[in-house]
Scaffold this motif. Structure first.
Motif, PDB file in Angstrom:
ATOM      1  N   LEU A 125     -50.751  19.790  14.750  1.00 41.49           N
ATOM      2  CA  LEU A 125     -50.581  20.782  15.816  1.00 41.49           C
ATOM      3  C   LEU A 125     -50.978  22.169  15.326  1.00 41.49           C
ATOM      4  N   ALA A 126     -50.614  22.496  14.085  1.00 40.85           N
ATOM      5  CA  ALA A 126     -50.974  23.794  13.519  1.00 40.85           C
ATOM      6  C   ALA A 126     -52.492  23.943  13.425  1.00 40.85           C
ATOM      7  N   VAL A 127     -53.182  22.879  13.001  1.00 41.94           N
ATOM      8  CA  VAL A 127     -54.640  22.918  12.890  1.00 41.94           C
ATOM      9  C   VAL A 127     -55.282  23.056  14.266  1.00 41.94           C
ATOM     10  N   VAL A 128     -54.792  22.286  15.229  1.00 44.08           N
ATOM     11  CA  VAL A 128     -55.348  22.339  16.584  1.00 44.08           C
ATOM     12  C   VAL A 128     -55.175  23.733  17.181  1.00 44.08           C
ATOM     13  N   GLU A 129     -54.005  24.308  17.002  1.00 47.95           N
ATOM     14  CA  GLU A 129     -53.762  25.665  17.518  1.00 47.95           C
ATOM     15  C   GLU A 129     -54.763  26.660  16.921  1.00 47.95           C
ATOM     16  N   GLN A 130     -55.041  26.520  15.632  1.00 45.69           N
ATOM     17  CA  GLN A 130     -55.995  27.411  14.977  1.00 45.69           C
ATOM     18  C   GLN A 130     -57.415  27.198  15.520  1.00 45.69           C
ATOM     19  N   LEU A 131     -57.814  25.946  15.706  1.00 39.26           N
ATOM     20  CA  LEU A 131     -59.152  25.668  16.225  1.00 39.26           C
ATOM     21  C   LEU A 131     -59.329  26.202  17.643  1.00 39.26           C
ATOM     22  N   VAL A 132     -58.307  26.044  18.473  1.00 39.73           N
ATOM     23  CA  VAL A 132     -58.372  26.574  19.840  1.00 39.73           C
ATOM     24  C   VAL A 132     -58.484  28.095  19.801  1.00 39.73           C
ATOM     25  N   ALA A 133     -57.697  28.735  18.928  1.00 39.71           N
ATOM     26  CA  ALA A 133     -57.738  30.190  18.814  1.00 39.71           C
ATOM     27  C   ALA A 133     -59.105  30.682  18.353  1.00 39.71           C
ATOM     28  N   ARG A 134     -59.827  29.837  17.632  1.00 40.75           N
ATOM     29  CA  ARG A 134     -61.159  30.209  17.144  1.00 40.75           C
ATOM     30  C   ARG A 134     -62.240  29.915  18.181  1.00 40.75           C
ATOM     31  N   GLY A 135     -61.834  29.481  19.377  1.00 41.38           N
ATOM     32  CA  GLY A 135     -62.764  29.335  20.491  1.00 41.38           C
ATOM     33  C   GLY A 135     -63.343  27.960  20.697  1.00 41.38           C
ATOM     34  N   HIS A 136     -62.805  26.938  20.025  1.00 43.35           N
ATOM     35  CA  HIS A 136     -63.369  25.600  20.136  1.00 43.35           C
ATOM     36  C   HIS A 136     -62.715  24.808  21.264  1.00 43.35           C
ATOM     37  N   ARG A 137     -63.459  23.856  21.786  1.00 42.52           N
ATOM     38  CA  ARG A 137     -62.963  22.929  22.798  1.00 42.52           C
ATOM     39  C   ARG A 137     -62.396  21.725  22.039  1.00 42.52           C
ATOM     40  N   VAL A 138     -61.079  21.566  22.069  1.00 45.61           N
ATOM     41  CA  VAL A 138     -60.420  20.555  21.253  1.00 45.61           C
ATOM     42  C   VAL A 138     -59.745  19.521  22.138  1.00 45.61           C
ATOM     43  N   GLN A 141     -49.761  22.560  25.233  1.00 46.52           N
ATOM     44  CA  GLN A 141     -49.174  23.893  25.196  1.00 46.52           C
ATOM     45  C   GLN A 141     -49.955  24.858  24.316  1.00 46.52           C
ATOM     46  N   VAL A 142     -50.728  24.341  23.349  1.00 41.71           N
ATOM     47  CA  VAL A 142     -51.525  25.237  22.505  1.00 41.71           C
ATOM     48  C   VAL A 142     -52.985  25.277  22.945  1.00 41.71           C
ATOM     49  N   GLY A 143     -53.294  24.705  24.105  1.00 45.45           N
ATOM     50  CA  GLY A 143     -54.624  24.853  24.687  1.00 45.45           C
ATOM     51  C   GLY A 143     -55.579  23.704  24.484  1.00 45.45           C
ATOM     52  N   ALA A 144     -55.095  22.571  23.954  1.00 44.90           N
ATOM     53  CA  ALA A 144     -55.953  21.409  23.762  1.00 44.90           C
ATOM     54  C   ALA A 144     -55.818  20.442  24.938  1.00 44.90           C
ATOM     55  N   THR A 145     -56.772  19.528  25.058  1.00 41.86           N
ATOM     56  CA  THR A 145     -56.725  18.479  26.065  1.00 41.86           C
ATOM     57  C   THR A 145     -56.277  17.179  25.392  1.00 41.86           C
ATOM     58  N   GLY A 146     -55.361  16.468  26.015  1.00 38.24           N
ATOM     59  CA  GLY A 146     -54.820  15.259  25.425  1.00 38.24           C
ATOM     60  C   GLY A 146     -55.527  14.003  25.888  1.00 38.24           C
ATOM     61  N   ILE A 147     -55.671  13.052  24.975  1.00 33.75           N
ATOM     62  CA  ILE A 147     -56.179  11.709  25.279  1.00 33.75           C
ATOM     63  C   ILE A 147     -55.107  10.731  24.807  1.00 33.75           C
ATOM     64  N   PRO A 148     -54.454  10.005  25.706  1.00 27.96           N
ATOM     65  CA  PRO A 148     -53.356   9.121  25.286  1.00 27.96           C
ATOM     66  C   PRO A 148     -53.849   7.788  24.759  1.00 27.96           C
ATOM     67  N   TRP A 149     -53.010   7.140  23.972  1.00 32.27           N
ATOM     68  CA  TRP A 149     -53.254   5.764  23.562  1.00 32.27           C
ATOM     69  C   TRP A 149     -53.107   4.867  24.782  1.00 32.27           C
ATOM     70  N   ARG A 150     -54.150   4.116  25.102  1.00 30.13           N
ATOM     71  CA  ARG A 150     -54.097   3.173  26.219  1.00 30.13           C
ATOM     72  C   ARG A 150     -54.368   1.757  25.727  1.00 30.13           C
ATOM     73  N   HIS A 151     -55.550   1.534  25.179  1.00 26.36           N
ATOM     74  CA  HIS A 151     -55.842   0.220  24.602  1.00 26.36           C
ATOM     75  C   HIS A 151     -55.023  -0.001  23.328  1.00 26.36           C
TER      76      HIS A 151
END
Length: 447
Positions: free
Chosen positions: A19-32, A46-56
């Motif tokens: 989560l800490a890494v994702v928050e940093q990547l989003v803050a740096r302008g990346h689409r995560v 909540q930190v600006g990323a898009t989620g992909i859930p486990w389905r299969h």
């Protein structure tokens, strides 16, 4: 802006650093986009990323693994370690790949990164020909000609006879892990990949980039560390990014004139009779303030009497607690160990299962703490260990030495920069220093 896919196994101890890494990547302008279990998707949203859930892949509850993986053995010893690897991490990877391929077909990404145990990222990266990074959230377990097999909690030998022992153990462990290797080969076949060129113990690790949490002071020296492996310290969100919640008795900690001892069983195996109860029993009559956490949000009580010198919470903000702590008693979760040592706090480790004995052995080898060599210590053993840490200043000196290495790193920023470099290069990102045990202050460069 890069399009980045991050995969993380749905365990609280894995989600928090990612989560800490994702928050940093989003803050740096990346689409995560983040691929993980459904119960954790909201945290990433909540930190600006898009989620992909486990389905299969089976969207499991980490506190009831047997519901999703009924073939799991009981969780003690080497059999549990191999069983968890086979069923939770390897056999779930075919479903992970199916989920990731669907997500990629809907919207491609430029680069992938994953919790090192999220094998689907490695297999999907191989399928897609996409550069990918491993983020190791446990001590570095890359096989080495200089070390005994990871998982045996053995320190490397220094004598000729000992090195022969380690060589024999490496061969024996390969035989013991035959079932896990077979599961890996079957999983590769199920997702349409050819027979592996490397064994599973190397397949977890990216040939492009390995971000290893921790520092050389907590690792055993090896001559064959691959050039794309970078130690990055700890991965923690800034305190300002977290909502600190304090229990009603928090003032007791702030005003304490007695030494503060913190005890935790982490966030996965949280049965309080294993470590919390013997610790509270051992220290009930000591001139100490004992701060215990249950590791389960909302669970602030224990099913046994709590001594007058103890306080109990579900979770606590470590950046505020640890500077006040004299010694930490822990089951050996890697994130908690790194957090404590970053504050120079000596450790007493009761590592009972999975990766915890290995972590306990590393803490003992560093001189920064005591390995109790069991996950169910007796009160007398805990009392002796607390006395030993209090009486021998070398534990604190060695913890400070580890802290000095950890504080040289801004782990979250370093991982984000390394992933960015991988995305730009599409080639292995090698470190600038060939021997991190000589100088672990590695800069982010490609040689």
């Amino acid at each position: 802006m890069a399009r980045i896919l991050i995969g993380v196994m749905p365990f609280a101890g894995h989600v928090a650093p990612i989560l800490a890494v994702v928050e940093q990547l989003v803050a740096r302008g990346h689409r995560v986009r983040v691929y993980t279990g459904s119960r954790y998707l909201d945290q990433f949203k909540q930190v600006g990323a898009t989620g992909i859930p486990w389905r299969h892949a089976p969207d499991f509850d980490e506190h009831d693994l047997h519901a999703a993986f009924p073939a799991l053995p009981f969780r003690t010893g080497r059999r549990a370690l191999l069983g968890n690897l086979e069923h939770v991490f390897v056999r779930s990877a075919a479903g992970q790949v199916a989920d990731l391929r669907e997500a990629y077909d809907a919207e491609p990404w430029d680069v992938m990164a994953g919790d090192q145990l999220c094998l689907g990222v490695a297999l999907a990266g191989e399928q897609l020909g996409c550069p990918w990074a491993s983020i190791s959230l446990v001590p570095l377990s890359l096989p080495s000609r200089d070390l005994p097999p990871a998982g045996l909690a053995l320190q490397p030998a220094e004598t000729i006879a000992g090195r022969l022992r380690d060589r024999m153990l490496r061969a024996a462990f390969t035989v013991m892990a035959h079932g896990v290797q077979k599961a890996y080969e079957q999983t590769r076949a199920a997702v349409g990949l050819p027979v592996a060129a490397e064994r599973l113990d190397r397949a977890w690790w990216s040939p492009y980039l390995i971000c290893a949490t921790g520092v050389p002071a907590l690792e055993y020296p090896r001559r064959d560390l691959p050039p794309q492996a970078h130690f990055v310290g700890a991965l923690q969100r800034p305190l300002a990014a977290r909502r600190a919640q304090h229990p009603p008795w928090w003032g007791d900690v702030l005003a304490a004139e007695l030494p503060v001892v913190h005890v935790t069983q982490g966030t996965l195996h949280t049965e309080p009779t294993e470590l919390l109860k013997p610790t509270l029993t051992a220290l009930a009559d000591e001139n100490l303030l004992v701060v215990a956490v249950t590791g389960r949000p909302g669970v602030t009580t224990l099913p046994f009497p709590v001594p007058a010198n103890a306080r109990v919470a579900d979770v606590l903000p470590y950046p505020e607690l640890l500077p006040l702590v004299s010694v930490m008693i822990t089951n050996g979760g890697w994130g908690g160990v790194l957090a404590a040592l970053a504050h120079g706090v000596p450790l007493i480790v009761a590592g009972g299962d999975i990766d915890k004995p290995e972590i306990a052995a590393r803490v003992a080898a560093s001189g920064a703490g005591i390995d109790l060599r069991t996950g169910r210590p007796r009160p007398a053993a805990i009392a002796r260990a607390v006395d030993a840490v209090g009486e021998d200043r070398l534990f604190r000196v060695n913890a400070a030495r580890v802290a000095a290495q950890l504080t040289q790193h801004d782990g979250v920023r370093e991982v984000a920069q390394l992933i960015e470099r991988l995305q730009v290069l599409g080639l292995p990102v090698v470190r600038s220093t060939p021997d991190p045990w000589t100088d672990d202050r590695m800069t982010i460069s490609n040689g």
